[in-house]
Design a protein around this motif. Structure first.
Motif, short mmCIF file in Angstrom:
data_model
loop_
_atom_site.label_atom_id
_atom_site.label_comp_id
_atom_site.label_asym_id
_atom_site.label_seq_id
_atom_site.Cartn_x
_atom_site.Cartn_y
_atom_site.Cartn_z
N GLY A 54 0.80 -1.22 0.00
CA GLY A 54 0.00 0.00 0.00
C GLY A 54 0.83 1.27 0.00
N ALA A 55 2.16 1.13 0.09
CA ALA A 55 3.04 2.30 0.14
C ALA A 55 2.97 3.12 -1.15
CB ALA A 55 4.47 1.88 0.42
N LEU A 56 2.99 2.46 -2.30
CA LEU A 56 2.93 3.17 -3.58
C LEU A 56 1.58 3.88 -3.72
CD1 LEU A 56 4.20 3.96 -6.22
CD2 LEU A 56 3.50 1.75 -7.17
N ARG A 57 0.52 3.20 -3.39
CA ARG A 57 -0.83 3.79 -3.43
C ARG A 57 -0.88 5.05 -2.57
NH1 ARG A 57 -4.48 3.72 0.48
NH2 ARG A 57 -6.65 4.09 -0.05
N ASP A 58 -0.39 4.94 -1.34
CA ASP A 58 -0.44 6.06 -0.41
C ASP A 58 0.34 7.26 -0.93
OD1 ASP A 58 -1.98 4.49 1.27
OD2 ASP A 58 -0.32 4.04 2.65
N GLU A 59 1.55 7.02 -1.45
CA GLU A 59 2.38 8.11 -1.98
C GLU A 59 1.72 8.77 -3.19
OE1 GLU A 59 5.22 9.69 -0.90
OE2 GLU A 59 4.75 8.54 0.89
N LEU A 60 1.20 7.95 -4.10
CA LEU A 60 0.55 8.51 -5.29
C LEU A 60 -0.68 9.32 -4.92
CD1 LEU A 60 0.81 5.54 -7.81
CD2 LEU A 60 2.12 7.67 -7.83
N GLN A 61 -1.53 8.78 -4.07
CA GLN A 61 -2.76 9.49 -3.70
C GLN A 61 -2.44 10.77 -2.93
OE1 GLN A 61 -5.82 7.03 -1.98
NE2 GLN A 61 -6.03 5.81 -3.84
N LYS A 62 -1.45 10.72 -2.07
CA LYS A 62 -1.04 11.92 -1.33
C LYS A 62 -0.60 13.02 -2.31
CE LYS A 62 2.54 13.29 1.96
NZ LYS A 62 3.67 12.78 2.76
N TYR A 63 0.23 12.64 -3.29
CA TYR A 63 0.68 13.60 -4.28
C TYR A 63 -0.47 14.12 -5.15
CZ TYR A 63 2.37 15.51 -8.59
OH TYR A 63 2.53 16.33 -9.67
N LEU A 64 -1.31 13.21 -5.64
CA LEU A 64 -2.40 13.59 -6.53
C LEU A 64 -3.33 14.61 -5.89
CD1 LEU A 64 -3.13 10.07 -8.00
CD2 LEU A 64 -2.37 12.06 -9.32
N ARG A 65 -3.54 14.52 -4.60
CA ARG A 65 -4.43 15.46 -3.90
C ARG A 65 -3.87 16.88 -3.84
NH1 ARG A 65 -5.58 10.56 -0.88
NH2 ARG A 65 -7.78 10.08 -1.22
N THR A 66 -2.60 17.05 -4.17
CA THR A 66 -1.98 18.39 -4.14
C THR A 66 -2.01 19.09 -5.49
OG1 THR A 66 0.28 17.65 -4.68
CG2 THR A 66 -0.37 17.59 -2.35
N ILE A 67 -2.44 18.41 -6.53
CA ILE A 67 -2.38 18.96 -7.89
C ILE A 67 -3.62 19.80 -8.18
CG2 ILE A 67 -2.28 18.41 -10.35
CD1 ILE A 67 -0.97 15.79 -9.63
N PRO A 68 -3.41 21.08 -8.55
CA PRO A 68 -4.56 21.88 -9.00
C PRO A 68 -5.14 21.22 -10.26
CG PRO A 68 -2.62 23.27 -8.65
CD PRO A 68 -2.17 21.84 -8.57
N GLY A 69 -6.43 21.15 -10.33
CA GLY A 69 -7.07 20.51 -11.47
C GLY A 69 -7.55 19.10 -11.16
#
Length: 91
Positions: A54-69
């Motif tokens: 779940g580490a990759l999922r967590d990192e990706l989702q954390k990053y994606l939530r910071t992207i405008p758009g």
């Protein structure tokens, strides 16, 4: 620029598979993928990262939530991959 957009649009897939990638490499791939999706005005995309720890999922989702758009980030429905797939809605 128009030729690039036409070329990119015809080759763009609404699904990206980063299974087996290291987190840093997967993030680099996802950054460019989301930029292209936003530029092409794609409504939503699926990112397949697998379940694993779940580490990759967590990192990706954390990053994606910071992207405008990016308007929402959530796991896919269980029958379509569950926590091994992230759905990203763009808007």
């Amino acid at each position: 620029m128009r030729d690039y957009i036409i070329s990119c649009c015809s080759a763009f897939s609404p699904e990206l598979d980063v299974r087996g990638e290291r987190a840093s490499d997967a993030l680099d791939i996802v950054v460019h993928y989301i930029d292209d999706a936003i530029m092409l005005n794609i409504g939503s995309v699926r990112i397949i990262h697998g379940k694993g720890t779940g580490a990759l999922r967590d990192e990706l989702q954390k990053y994606l939530r910071t992207i405008p758009g990016v308007t929402s980030v959530h796991d896919e429905q269980v029958q379509f991959g569950g926590s091994g797939v992230t759905i990203v809605t763009l808007g």
